[in-house]
Design an enzyme around this catalytic site. Structure first.
Site, PDB file in Angstrom:
ATOM      1  CG  ASP A   1      -2.309   0.549   0.914  1.00  0.00           C
ATOM      2  OD1 ASP A   1      -2.383   1.777   0.711  1.00  0.00           O
ATOM      3  OD2 ASP A   1      -3.300  -0.195   0.877  1.00  0.00           O
TER       4      ASP A   1
ATOM      5  CG  HIS B   1      -5.334   3.887   0.713  1.00  0.00           C
ATOM      6  ND1 HIS B   1      -4.844   2.616   0.503  1.00  0.00           N
ATOM      7  CD2 HIS B   1      -6.608   3.879   0.250  1.00  0.00           C
ATOM      8  CE1 HIS B   1      -5.778   1.869  -0.055  1.00  0.00           C
ATOM      9  NE2 HIS B   1      -6.859   2.609  -0.230  1.00  0.00           N
TER      10      HIS B   1
ATOM     11  CB  SER C   1      -9.429   0.812  -0.332  1.00  0.00           C
ATOM     12  OG  SER C   1      -8.662   0.909  -1.493  1.00  0.00           O
TER      13      SER C   1
END
Length: 829
Positions: free
Chosen positions: A170, A248, A613
């Site tokens: 990620d 994220h 996600s």
């Protein structure tokens, strides 16, 4: 002695000859430069066993730190270097990575013409241009029933996930976040054989000292060769370290494995406590996505490293968001890497994509990776705008109320009516309607007022931001702001974002019309239409208190839909995608205060986000919980358990609904919306029966693809086709999908009893419309560790224009219920 005239007649150029030649050469170089091919990144796969499956290294349990492994690794890297040196022009390329653990290959930065040479080089099996990669973007443990179910069985949240390591490819991680803190008074126990993790490494760099790998974070690396080759990275936020500048990666990691009971506080308000699905699982971080760019070469290199280190679960909330251009979906490099990670014993879960609700938008293609779809939960954050006439208009916004807790009302001013008459700024929507620039508004009119801003051209084009509205509100002293829908653009999609000033979003045109009518009734205008007195009043209510009521789960609008497809023309294929539904809408989890791509979240340690996600780490964490209870289970068994125990009903006992194209619209969902159904972790730990497939089965599946040469599959995968499938639907998946049923088809499924007792199952079926389904045997008794074949006969009774859906239900005498979804397009009788 020659005169100047003689010189001019003797030479065609007014320069000495050597200088003229030099000038010609320089011009040739310039012209050549203008036509130089633009370099790109290419991923190259080669013949030969990767190290994890090398017969002389002991298989997937190979020790990557052994001298034998290192010697073989050097041989592989040297072979890549020799191939490049012998095939490509000197100076025309830059090798970025050698892949050697689960895949034999490399990535190279070169021109298209040089890449073409590689395609014809000996030993090369595949060359694919890098398509790039991007991110696919609390309360959910309670919604999933974890505290009273599987957590309790595993000894509570203080033990849930103990001994397992979850890997995350990620944007990195925020190591200072309390969700990733290590408590030395509560050390982690040894895995006791549960985990295959062999140990990682902590790469230090900007914002990421060695102490960041603290016991909770057990490995942290970054992969940047692709990003550095493809773009100019900005050192102020494209950190060459595992540090997360985006947020994220931190959000995803904490959703799966964040510590239990971490307080969620924003702008001084306490929202509750957040916990990961498996709060005692440890975390391995592989940063491969940067604020400026993400490349597939960095992603697959990270997957190779994560598998080498032996993570138990691999979480991929990232990936390409389009199908491959030049190959079948199952045979692109990303999916090949996932195949070999699965072969190495890693449970791989990836985001299904965020391009719903259109059909065939999934970007999770292959049966060896679990594709996660996203749903709502039953939690909402309702806001309210109270007008002076007592009308209450619902909206969204994580903000406190205007002064007086909504009881004191303030002047209501439309931004358009507060624009400076003699301003020199352009009269565009951003200045006039959208409250983007403080200099456009008269401070005497808006100070202390509730200001109405309109969703217009700037927001529609993505140029305007809520951050700019908040900045304008702070600069000019708004009491609060209201962003309303615009009839010219229709309703807009709104999410509850944290506002540091009182604010509310009204995304509905119908609700906006009510506000507009009230405002015009209370506003006095002169003969020119200019507002001269503002009689409207309004107050913004509290928007940070959650409401735990409502229908859930509902498939989120953005969640990508099936059916799965085989190529860029989106020809359907007999594999169910997405696989499973999990919470992915408005999920609280860790964040990074840097928040370089989302300024509105800058300075915050938590964020409320939506996306597949967010669904993906829910599945990853639950996989860790299942693995903890059943340490001998393979990834295929875990995937089957999730699928066959999933529910197709919501919290009201009704079939799960899905959000449609129009805001506020819903339709009855199908298996192409939610896969097998909504994940049920408390049932998945004890499913009764499982349907499994191994690496050889996947090779046979690939060899059976239409118009495929088995030699191609052998070259790419190293696997040998041992049995061709009559139909792709014959792969032993926990679902039956037939994209074109003509007349009849017989499908078989093999089921294994993974319980410790004999059990008798009664077989029943809910037939899809237009299809008659019969099962043989109608019932069976199965002993522990035994297998039972189930023959499924499907006959078309009526041709249909679209897919129809049903399912097989196996009801066990020990209360196990096994569901196998059926998705069929009956085309002819």
């Amino acid at each position: 002695m020659a005169t100047n005239g003689d010189v001019g007649r003797s030479f065609p150029f007014p320069f000495p000859f050597p200088f003229a030649v030099l000038l010609l050469l320089l011009m040739a170089v310039i012209i050549s430069d203008c036509h130089t091919e633009k370099r790109g990144i290419y991923l190259v796969l080669m013949e030969g066993d990767p190290l994890a499956f090398h017969p002389g290294l002991g298989g997937k349990r190979v020790d990557p730190h052994s001298e034998v492994y290192k010697a073989h690794a050097k041989q592989v890297v040297d072979s890549h270097d020799r191939l490049l040196q012998n095939t490509l022009d000197s100076g025309s390329y830059n090798k970025l990575y050698s892949f050697k653990h689960i895949v034999n290959g490399f990535s190279v930065h070169t021109t298209p013409s040089q890449a073409k040479k590689l395609k014809h080089a000996g030993g090369v099996t595949m060359v694919e241009r890098d398509r790039g990669a991007k991110t696919m973007t609390t309360y959910t443990p309670e919604f999933l029933g974890l505290p009273e179910g599987i957590w309790r069985e595993e000894g509570g949240d203080e033990n849930a996930g103990e001994g397992l390591v979850i890997g995350f490819v990620d944007t990195g991680i925020n190591p200072q976040h309390p969700s990733f803190a290590y408590d030395p008074t509560n050390p982690y126990s040894s895995s006791n054989g549960t985990s295959q993790f062999k140990g990682g490494f902590c790469e230090v760099g900007p914002g990421f000292p060695e102490a960041s790998c603290n016991g909770k974070i057990v490995s942290a690396r970054f992969f940047s060769a692709g990003a550095q080759a493809a773009a100019h990275l900005n050192a102020s936020y494209d950190f060459l370290s595992p540090l997360d500048a985006v947020g994220h990666g931190s959000h995803v990691a904490s959703t799966a494995a964040g510590n239990s009971g971490v307080p969620v506080v924003l702008n001084g308000f306490f929202y509750g406590r957040a916990s990961g699905m498996a709060p005692r699982a440890r975390i391995a971080v592989y940063k491969a996505i940067y604020p400026t760019i993400g490349t597939m070469t960095d992603v697959v290199s990270a997957i190779d490293q994560a598998t080498m280190e032996g993570v138990d679960i691999l979480t991929l909330s990232i990936g390409p968001d389009t199908p491959p251009e030049d190959t079948m979906t199952f045979l692109n490099v990303f999916d090949i890497f996932m195949l070999f990670a699965r072969r190495a014993g890693v449970f791989v879960v990836q985001a299904a994509g965020n391009q719903g609700p259109a059909p065939s938008t999934v970007v999770s293609f292959s049966p060896w990776a679990v594709g996660a779809a996203a749903s709502t939960t039953d939690r909402a954050y309702p806001g309210v705008l109270v007008l002076g006439n007592g009308q209450r208009i619902g909206g969204l916004g994580l903000s406190g109320p205007t002064f007086g807790n909504g009881l004191i009302q303030y002047k209501l001013v439309l931004a358009r009516d507060a624009v400076k008459m003699n301003g020199t700024f352009p009269r565009t929507a951003q200045y006039v309607e959208e409250c983007q620039f403080a200099e456009a508004l008269d401070p005497f009119l808006v100070q202390g007022s509730v200001v109405i801003c309109i969703f217009s051209t700037g927001f529609f084009n993505g140029n305007s931001t809520l951050t700019a509205i908040i900045d304008t509100a702070k600069t000019l002293g708004f009491m609060g702001f209201v962003l309303v829908a615009n009839p010219n653009y229709g309703d807009f999609i709104a999410e509850p974002l944290p506002f540091s000033v009182p604010g509310i979003l009204i995304p509905s045109v119908a609700e906006t019309q009510i506000i507009a009518e009230y405002y015009e009734q209370q506003t006095y205008r002169d003969e020119r239409g200019i507002a001269v007195r503002y009689g409207g009043r309004a107050a913004i209510g509290e928007g940070r208190i959650s409401s735990m009521a409502g229908r859930a789960p509902i498939v989120s609008r953005f969640s990508s839909r099936g059916p799965d497809f085989i190529d860029k023309s989106r020809k359907p294929v007999d594999v169910l995608k997405p696989d499973i539904l999990a919470p992915g809408h408005q999920v609280w989890a860790a964040w990074t205060p840097i928040s370089i791509l989302d300024p509105i979240l800058s300075g915050y340690n938590f964020a409320l986000l939506s996306g597949t996600s967010m669904a993906t780490p829910h599945v990853a964490g639950i996989a860790a919980l299942i693995k903890q209870v059943n340490p001998s289970w393979s990834p295929s068994m875990i995937a089957s358990a999730m699928s066959t125990t999933a529910t197709i009903f919501d919290n009201l006992g009704e079939p799960i609904m899905a959000e449609g194209y129009d805001i506020g619209s819903f339709y009855p969902s199908t298996h192409f919306d939610f896969g097998a159904g909504f994940i049920s972790p408390n049932h998945a730990i004890d499913p009764g029966l499982v349907l499994t497939s191994g690496f050889e089965d996947y090779i046979n599946f690939l060899c059976s693809l239409p118009s495929i040469n088995p030699a191609t599959i052998r070259a790419i995968t190293g696997g040998t086709c041992t049995q061709f499938l009559t139909y792709l639907s014959d792969l032993n998946l926990p679902s039956v999908t037939i994209s074109e049923l003509k007349g009849s088809r017989k499908v078989r499924r093999s089921l294994k009893n993974i319980g410790n007792k004999q059990e008798t199952y009664l077989c029943s079926v809910i037939p899809p419309k237009g299809v008659i389904v019969s099962l043989n045997p109608p019932s069976f008794t199965i002993s522990p560790d035994s297998t039972q074949d189930l023959e499924i006969q499907l006959n078309v009774s009526q041709a249909m224009e679209d897919y129809s859906f049903g399912g097989i239900v196996l009801t066990g005498s020990l209360n196990h219920i096994v569901r196998i979804p059926i998705s069929v397009l009956p085309v002819s009788v």
